[in-house]
Design a protein around this motif. Structure first.
Motif, mmCIF file in Angstrom:
data_model
loop_
_atom_site.group_PDB
_atom_site.id
_atom_site.type_symbol
_atom_site.label_atom_id
_atom_site.label_comp_id
_atom_site.label_asym_id
_atom_site.label_seq_id
_atom_site.Cartn_x
_atom_site.Cartn_y
_atom_site.Cartn_z
ATOM 1 N N VAL A 27 4.284 -1.629 3.484
ATOM 2 C CA VAL A 27 4.093 -0.184 3.402
ATOM 3 C C VAL A 27 5.419 0.487 3.067
ATOM 4 N N SER A 74 8.592 -3.112 5.101
ATOM 5 C CA SER A 74 8.539 -1.709 4.694
ATOM 6 C C SER A 74 9.674 -1.438 3.721
ATOM 7 N N THR A 87 -7.656 4.523 4.040
ATOM 8 C CA THR A 87 -7.046 3.577 3.111
ATOM 9 C C THR A 87 -5.993 2.744 3.832
ATOM 10 N N ASP A 88 -5.172 3.395 4.633
ATOM 11 C CA ASP A 88 -4.179 2.657 5.430
ATOM 12 C C ASP A 88 -4.868 1.710 6.403
ATOM 13 N N HIS A 89 -5.936 2.180 7.016
ATOM 14 C CA HIS A 89 -6.679 1.351 7.968
ATOM 15 C C HIS A 89 -7.208 0.090 7.281
ATOM 16 N N PRO A 111 -1.835 -6.960 8.249
ATOM 17 C CA PRO A 111 -1.306 -5.769 7.569
ATOM 18 C C PRO A 111 -0.403 -6.126 6.394
ATOM 19 N N GLN A 118 -6.514 8.528 5.635
ATOM 20 C CA GLN A 118 -5.946 7.548 6.566
ATOM 21 C C GLN A 118 -6.724 6.236 6.539
ATOM 22 N N VAL A 167 -5.167 3.990 13.172
ATOM 23 C CA VAL A 167 -4.030 3.740 12.284
ATOM 24 C C VAL A 167 -2.733 3.642 13.075
ATOM 25 N N ASN A 169 0.857 -1.185 0.000
ATOM 26 C CA ASN A 169 0.000 0.000 0.000
ATOM 27 C C ASN A 169 0.890 1.231 0.000
ATOM 28 N N TYR A 170 0.831 2.022 -1.066
ATOM 29 C CA TYR A 170 1.627 3.236 -1.163
ATOM 30 C C TYR A 170 0.701 4.437 -1.255
ATOM 31 N N ARG A 171 0.720 5.262 -0.215
ATOM 32 C CA ARG A 171 -0.064 6.501 -0.179
ATOM 33 C C ARG A 171 0.885 7.633 0.167
ATOM 34 N N ASN A 202 -4.359 -2.251 6.732
ATOM 35 C CA ASN A 202 -3.954 -2.829 8.014
ATOM 36 C C ASN A 202 -4.888 -3.964 8.416
#
Length: 648
Positions: free
Chosen positions: A133, A349, A121-123, A130, A119, A340, A107-109, A126
């Protein structure tokens, strides 16, 4: 009380990657937005917008906008239904997780939108994983790491505390491009008697509002800082109590004392008189330093900011009105983002500046899928060609965007999303402490969805519907739970921007710091200077922000023909102003048009950042993927380049 606006006007805010998070008044006529103005009630916006946002309607109604999902078929992106696109994505995600584990999904934001709702989208990822990232921060990672190491936190005095300063040092910041709403504050401070000093290797318009302009060697800012400390030591002008609230005080001052003022000035390639004039002004407290983002985008960037932090500390400018050292403001400080922040650690990562090489090198498991939102990494990250190759070679690359950016052109699926004028969100700022609501002032096109709506639809297909069933407003109220009883509820924000009630007006007034010892953690050695460019690559490339476009959000017609490369005429002996030439680094080549400027140093070459790779205007093709000394920031400004004849 809010200023009255016309019936056909609505208030909202700007979510783009800028420190100001401006308040906007949108005028609507016959269902179409016809004008954007700055909100006069916003204490920072003060009724005016930057050129980029004033012209945002060109982007809002750009005919090249993506208005339906796209799926790559036989090598071409073709329109598809939401059901088909989301089913394909969900099936792939479940299969990849089952076969390779969630570490095979990235996931790249990034900062294409600064809205808090992003946020989620990250949630989602996860909860699904997860998943893998990015780590670090291409824009501000080194400076953030520096202030975290020195002070235990990164924040700033209230913006308007500058009106209490006797001296304001603008260290590597172009206010006319990157901080336009600082201009009225600095001008007012100067009107009240403050001296304003600009330090920057690059000559730009900000020097016109300053009392002194210093143009040091690129990457030598720490030498200037230590030179000022040495000048103050020689005159017994350090804070007499500094050793009581600073660790490593003896080591820090010993570094400053290891060279004379003349020697520090020589290392910075400025005159002794210039350094002494700076020191004399800064020593008269209270003095404030405004740290730009450019200097920490070098290999020594974090430690350079730490040297500046140390100068602010030992000079006695911490914890007093009109003092301080400002790198950034706590953009997320008002919000509860525990959903998050408290998520399980990612299984993998990749440092953001190394995204392209990192994706290609990942194994056991390899990265099989990449989800990109609020970002255009091909244009904006170092080594753009490698980023492009990495995205094109994945099993599934999904890009959520409003346009076919360089990154979207690498995707297997493109999902159309809303602009800032079509969705509800919450905003903090990294240039001040005001919190604002962003309200949709026009409905999106029929097949366009917010990022959260996309996540909700995808969640239903991967078994996470319950976790993402709540409305956007419910999430916003949850995010405001820390400040809702302090005058910053959603209802309060709907009446206008509110200053974060948790933010201090003056940082460290009690001289207590969030470090392990409770004291300033001074750097104990001098940062290594960046290498002098070799003779065969004599210029340092710097691709900077421009008032013409926000990052890579250019109008298509601006991306025609070679990009401009600005440099001193003495740095281009044998070439003519306006000539089409090649700029070459050790990792790439680019065709450019020369533009001479005799106000620039003879060792730098300037370009505008965010140029499109697909148009042959992307400076990042020249820049090697590497990280700074701390904070995993991108090393954008250490790339040696040379000129050559055009070969196209």
């Amino acid at each position: 009380m809010s200023t009255s606006i016309a019936e056909n006007q609505l208030r909202t805010s700007c979510n783009r990657d800028c420190p100001d998070a401006c308040g906007i008044i949108a005028t609507i006529e016959d269902g179409r937005i016809t004008r954007l103005q700055g909100d006069p009630d916003h204490p920072v916006t003060q009724g005016f917008l930057c050129h980029r946002t004033s012209r945002f309607l060109d982007r809002q109604y750009d005919p090249s906008r993506v208005l339906t999902p796209l799926i790559r078929r036989d090598g071409k992106l073709e329109p598809a239904s939401w059901d088909e696109a989301l089913e394909l994505i969900a099936t792939s995600m479940l299969k990849i997780r089952e076969e390779s584990g969630p570490a095979a999904i990235l996931n790249y934001r990034c900062g294409g939108s600064m809205g808090m709702m992003k946020q989620l989208t990250d949630h989602f990822f996860n909860e699904f994983g997860p998943v893998a990232v990015k780590s670090g921060d291409i824009c501000a990672g080194a400076g953030d790491a520096a202030q975290k190491a020195d002070f235990g936190e990164g924040d700033s005095h209230d913006l308007f505390d500058l009106l209490n300063s006797k001296t304001i040092v603008i260290w590597g910041k172009n206010l006319f491009v990157s901080s336009v709403h600082l201009l009225p504050v600095v001008r007012e401070a100067r009107k009240r008697g403050a001296r304003v000093i600009l330090i920057d290797p690059v000559s730009h318009k900000t020097k016109t509002i300053c009392d002194q302009y210093i143009q040091p060697r690129p990457g030598a800012d720490a030498a200037l800082a230590f030179g000022v400390v040495r000048w103050m030591i020689d005159r017994d002008q350090l804070d007499a109590n500094a050793s009581s609230y600073c660790d490593n005080f003896a080591d820090f001052t010993a570094v400053a004392s290891s060279r004379s003022v003349d020697d520090w000035a020589a290392e910075a390639e400025v005159s002794t008189q210039e350094l002494e004039q700076l020191a004399s002004a800064y020593a008269e407290r209270p003095s404030a330093i405004l740290v730009g983002w450019g200097m920490q985008r070098r290999s020594n960037g974090s430690n350079v900011v730490r040297a500046l932090d140390g100068l602010a500390a030992v000079s006695g400018n911490l914890g007093i009105a009109g003092g301080g050292i400002s790198f950034s403001f706590k953009r997320r400080g008002a919000f509860d983002l525990s959903f998050v922040d408290n998520a399980p650690s990612a299984p993998r990562s990749i440092p953001e500046p190394l995204l392209g090489p990192g994706i290609l090198a990942a194994s056991d498991p390899p990265i099989r899928m990449v989800w990109i939102s609020a970002a255009n990494p091909v244009a904006m990250l170092p080594d753009s060609n490698t980023v492009k190759r990495a995205l094109e070679s994945r099993e599934l690359t999904v890009v959520v965007d409003s346009f076919l950016t360089d990154s979207a052109q690498c995707a297997d699926i493109v999902l159309p999303t809303t602009t800032m004028l079509e969705e509800d969100d919450l905003l903090g700022a990294y240039g001040h402490h005001w919190v604002a609501e962003m309200r949709a002032v026009t409905p999106p096109p029929p097949e366009v969805k917010t990022d959260y709506e996309i996540i909700q639809l995808l969640a239903k297909r991967v078994g996470l519907s319950e976790q993402f069933s709540e409305s956007a407003e419910t999430w916003q109220r949850r995010m405001l739970s820390r400040v809702s009883e302090l005058g910053a509820s959603l209802e309060d924000l709907r009446n206008g921007a509110v200053r974060n009630p948790l933010a201090k007006s003056v940082l460290f007034a009690d001289r207590a710091f969030e470090t392990p010892s409770g004291r300033v953690n001074l750097i104990s050695g001098a940062p290594q200077p960046i290498p002098t460019p070799p003779k065969d690559y004599p210029l340092l490339l710097m691709a900077f922000s421009t008032e013409k476009a926000q990052s890579s959000q250019w109008a298509p017609e601006t991306q025609q023909g070679p990009a401009d490369a600005i440099l001193h005429p003495d740095a281009a002996v044998g070439f003519e102003d306006g000539e089409i030439v090649t700029v070459e680094s050790r990792v790439g080549k680019l065709t450019v048009r020369l533009k001479f400027d005799d106000q620039q140093r003879r060792d730098i070459l300037l370009m505008e950042k965010g140029g499109w790779l697909s148009a042959g205007r992307c400076a990042n093709v020249l820049i090697e993927a590497q990280v700074t000394d701390a904070g995993e920031c991108a090393v954008y400004y250490d790339t040696p380049v040379r000129l050559g004849p055009c070969t196209v």
